[in-house]
Write an enzyme that holds these catalytic residues in place. Structure first.
Site, PDB file in Angstrom:
ATOM      1  N   ILE B  98       0.829  -1.212   0.000  1.00  0.00           N
ATOM      2  CA  ILE B  98       0.000   0.000   0.000  1.00  0.00           C
ATOM      3  C   ILE B  98       0.862   1.260   0.000  1.00  0.00           C
ATOM      4  O   ILE B  98       0.503   2.266  -0.624  1.00  0.00           O
ATOM      5  CB  ILE B  98      -1.012   0.013   1.188  1.00  0.00           C
ATOM      6  CG1 ILE B  98      -1.997   1.181   1.029  1.00  0.00           C
ATOM      7  CG2 ILE B  98      -0.320   0.065   2.540  1.00  0.00           C
ATOM      8  CD1 ILE B  98      -2.815   1.157  -0.235  1.00  0.00           C
ATOM      9  N   GLY B 317      -5.784  -6.646  -0.308  1.00  0.00           N
ATOM     10  CA  GLY B 317      -6.320  -5.735   0.700  1.00  0.00           C
ATOM     11  C   GLY B 317      -5.382  -4.569   0.933  1.00  0.00           C
ATOM     12  O   GLY B 317      -4.667  -4.162   0.022  1.00  0.00           O
ATOM     13  N   GLU B 318      -5.414  -3.994   2.138  1.00  0.00           N
ATOM     14  CA  GLU B 318      -4.611  -2.829   2.542  1.00  0.00           C
ATOM     15  C   GLU B 318      -5.078  -1.546   1.864  1.00  0.00           C
ATOM     16  O   GLU B 318      -4.583  -0.466   2.163  1.00  0.00           O
ATOM     17  CB  GLU B 318      -3.108  -3.012   2.213  1.00  0.00           C
ATOM     18  CG  GLU B 318      -2.447  -4.197   2.852  1.00  0.00           C
ATOM     19  CD  GLU B 318      -0.974  -4.338   2.457  1.00  0.00           C
ATOM     20  OE1 GLU B 318      -0.424  -3.469   1.752  1.00  0.00           O
ATOM     21  OE2 GLU B 318      -0.355  -5.339   2.889  1.00  0.00           O
ATOM     22  N   GLY B 319      -5.998  -1.660   0.891  1.00  0.00           N
ATOM     23  CA  GLY B 319      -6.380  -0.510   0.077  1.00  0.00           C
ATOM     24  C   GLY B 319      -5.672  -0.489  -1.268  1.00  0.00           C
ATOM     25  O   GLY B 319      -5.793   0.483  -2.022  1.00  0.00           O
TER      26      GLY B 319
END
Lengths: 352, 352
Positions: B98, B317-319
């Site tokens: 990220i 994930g994580e953005g």
């Protein structure tokens, strides 16, 4: 200047050693293996193209090539032919979509006149590489001579070589040419063997009658010219166009110099079909930037064995889809270069 | 601090006047109408969200929220629970995916501890907003109390408000939490009504036995807790998690302040399901960043009526998917702002 033959001979397979090293590093980065999907495989592909196990995408260029088409006389476009030249001036002033998107991803825009049917005013940012004043009307005869086709391809190769001195880590060819979805559809039909109706779309937005006319024109162009789909130069000469030939040359030139080429939409991919007919190994150097909404584009990509990165219902050309995808390729290489490994970050590896 | 109730009341429909003005301008820009596809509709959506007919996306933030899950004890993850805290340190050092992708799109990364099961070392860039030391094991009982659920949601709203002072044109919530695909799958099953086996995936990469165990755990969590899918707060309290609640609050807070929220993958979209259960109007403020490879994600997006921008086989994930998509939203707004009109560029309009 590199000849077409020399460029083709330089195009070899991707470099396995760099790919293996890139793959090994991806598997040590602080994420579940494979969890960045196509960003991971893209970084490995760029490693194999460049031979650098940790490739960096910094210098980016989109080469927008303009040309006119005699087939515009058949009423296959919703816009008048003069728009080709007008849009070249728009590119030079920075007001077109490709300018905006290229600025967004920090790519330089190179504008080339490969065959606009008018003498354009000189401009420091305009490269005049005219092969003719508009390609021939493919509904009545060939687009150009075989010599002009080779000239177009070698012009594309030379354009890549001219950019090398300024730094070039990735390149995208873009197109501008009123009526150019008609020759591109003819190329698609010839190469894929699909009926013209399945690979001919509305281009800039013709109505139903215009579309029917366009399909008939593509059928006629194939009947009149009988292009040999195994001979890329013949294909280009018979049913191509000047900007399409230069685009094919840019793709070949990029591969010859181990630089990834990002494909845009329908016109650019028609150029890639010609490039691949000339040098099948070239497809490994190509990244399909996006899936165009233009009918027939996905059939072209399937034929090349390429899967597009983006699918945003775009159908503008100019290189717009390709430059957006360039940003993703750059991001993919940054992941490979900049992420910490499990060991560096002190993160526990998987237990299960 | 804005209460949950106040935030929900502020979320109204998109502003039609700004959308109409943006649409009208798109149709005057030098391209065939609609030819930039989703870039055009995105710019219109952002106009409607912000009320600005020519919106600018400049200040971007991804708020990565971390939390642990008691359900990790059921053996539903391929990684040990300590990885949640280790990855928070990785975020703070800038070595995670990220960080790399946020730098690429020039978004700032805000790191939040919403419920890691350990006391983290203080760091100037870490916001400690602990609601608890790991959510409860949803296979045995609720994830949290109803009061904690409201606290998590209001924490998310407050995080958005804290960012406003630094400028915030777009926000993406990101997640970190070992085992968090299990509560997210429970939320997905509860809201969509699909069987757990259809919305439960391999997360960080469990094997077949792990996946079977995980599906059984999701079934058990729904049986034990009986969450009410119409009551977002109940859903969060029964089968959610601290970071999932904060993410839902960020989405609500963004909408309350007329800021577009870009959704990431499976966990973030579980947060959006909770937000939409609380305030159905919130979905108009959401942009689905990407389609995660995690099983069940596309069913969640269908339930919300959202179509993802990217589809790159990512599942981290994580953005990460959201920040890549942020770049596209920014590009869409630049198209609206920076392109020349037909009149400005002296380009002829369509004839046919």
């Amino acid at each position: 200047m590199t000849s077409l033959q020399d460029a083709v001979q330089r195009i070899g397979p991707l470099l396995e050693e760099a790919m293996a090293a890139a793959r090994a590093r991806q598997d040590q980065l602080t994420k579940p293996q494979g969890s960045l999907g196509r960003l991971e495989s893209l970084s490995v592909q760029v490693a194999g193209i460049t031979g650098n196990p940790r490739p960096v995408i910094h210098h980016k260029a989109v080469i927008v090539v303009a040309g006119d088409h005699g087939v515009a006389a058949e009423g296959v476009s919703a816009y008048p032919q003069e728009v080709t030249a007008q849009m070249v001036y728009n590119f030079l002033r920075g007001g077109a979509a490709i300018n905006v998107l290229a600025r967004h991803v920090d790519a330089r825009v190179v504008v080339v006149d490969a065959g606009v049917a008018a003498d354009l005013e000189p401009h420091p940012a305009l490269k005049i590489r005219k092969i003719g004043y508009g390609a021939g009307n493919i509904a009545r005869g060939p687009a150009m001579t075989r010599e002009q086709a080779v000239q177009a391809l070698e012009t594309g190769i030379a354009l890549v070589e001219e950019e090398l001195s300024q730094g070039l880590d990735i390149v995208a060819p873009g197109d501008m040419g009123i009526a150019n979805t008609t020759p591109a559809a003819a190329i698609a039909a010839a190469v894929t063997g699909l009926p013209p109706a399945e690979v001919t779309g509305r281009g800039t937005g013709v109505d139903d009658a215009g579309l029917a006319r366009k399909i008939a024109v593509v059928e006629q162009a194939l009947r009149v010219n009988e292009p040999d789909p195994k001979d890329g130069v013949d294909l280009l000469a018979k049913v191509g166009g000047f900007e399409i030939g230069v685009i094919a040359g840019i793709i070949l030139g990029a591969a010859a110099h181990r630089i990834p080429a990002v494909l845009d939409g329908f016109i650019c991919t028609a150029g890639a079909l010609i490039a691949a007919a000339i040098a099948p190994a070239v497809t490994a150097y190509c990244i399909a930037g996006h899936n165009s909404l233009e009918r027939g584009h996905s059939a072209m990509l399937r034929h090349l064995g390429l899967k597009p990165l983006l699918d945003l219902d775009m159908r503008l050309g100019e290189g717009t889809g390709a430059v957006l995808a360039m940003g993703l390729v750059e991001a993919a290489c940054k992941i490979l270069n900049e992420m910490a490994t499990f060991a560096e970050a002190g993160v526990s590896e998987r237990t299960g």
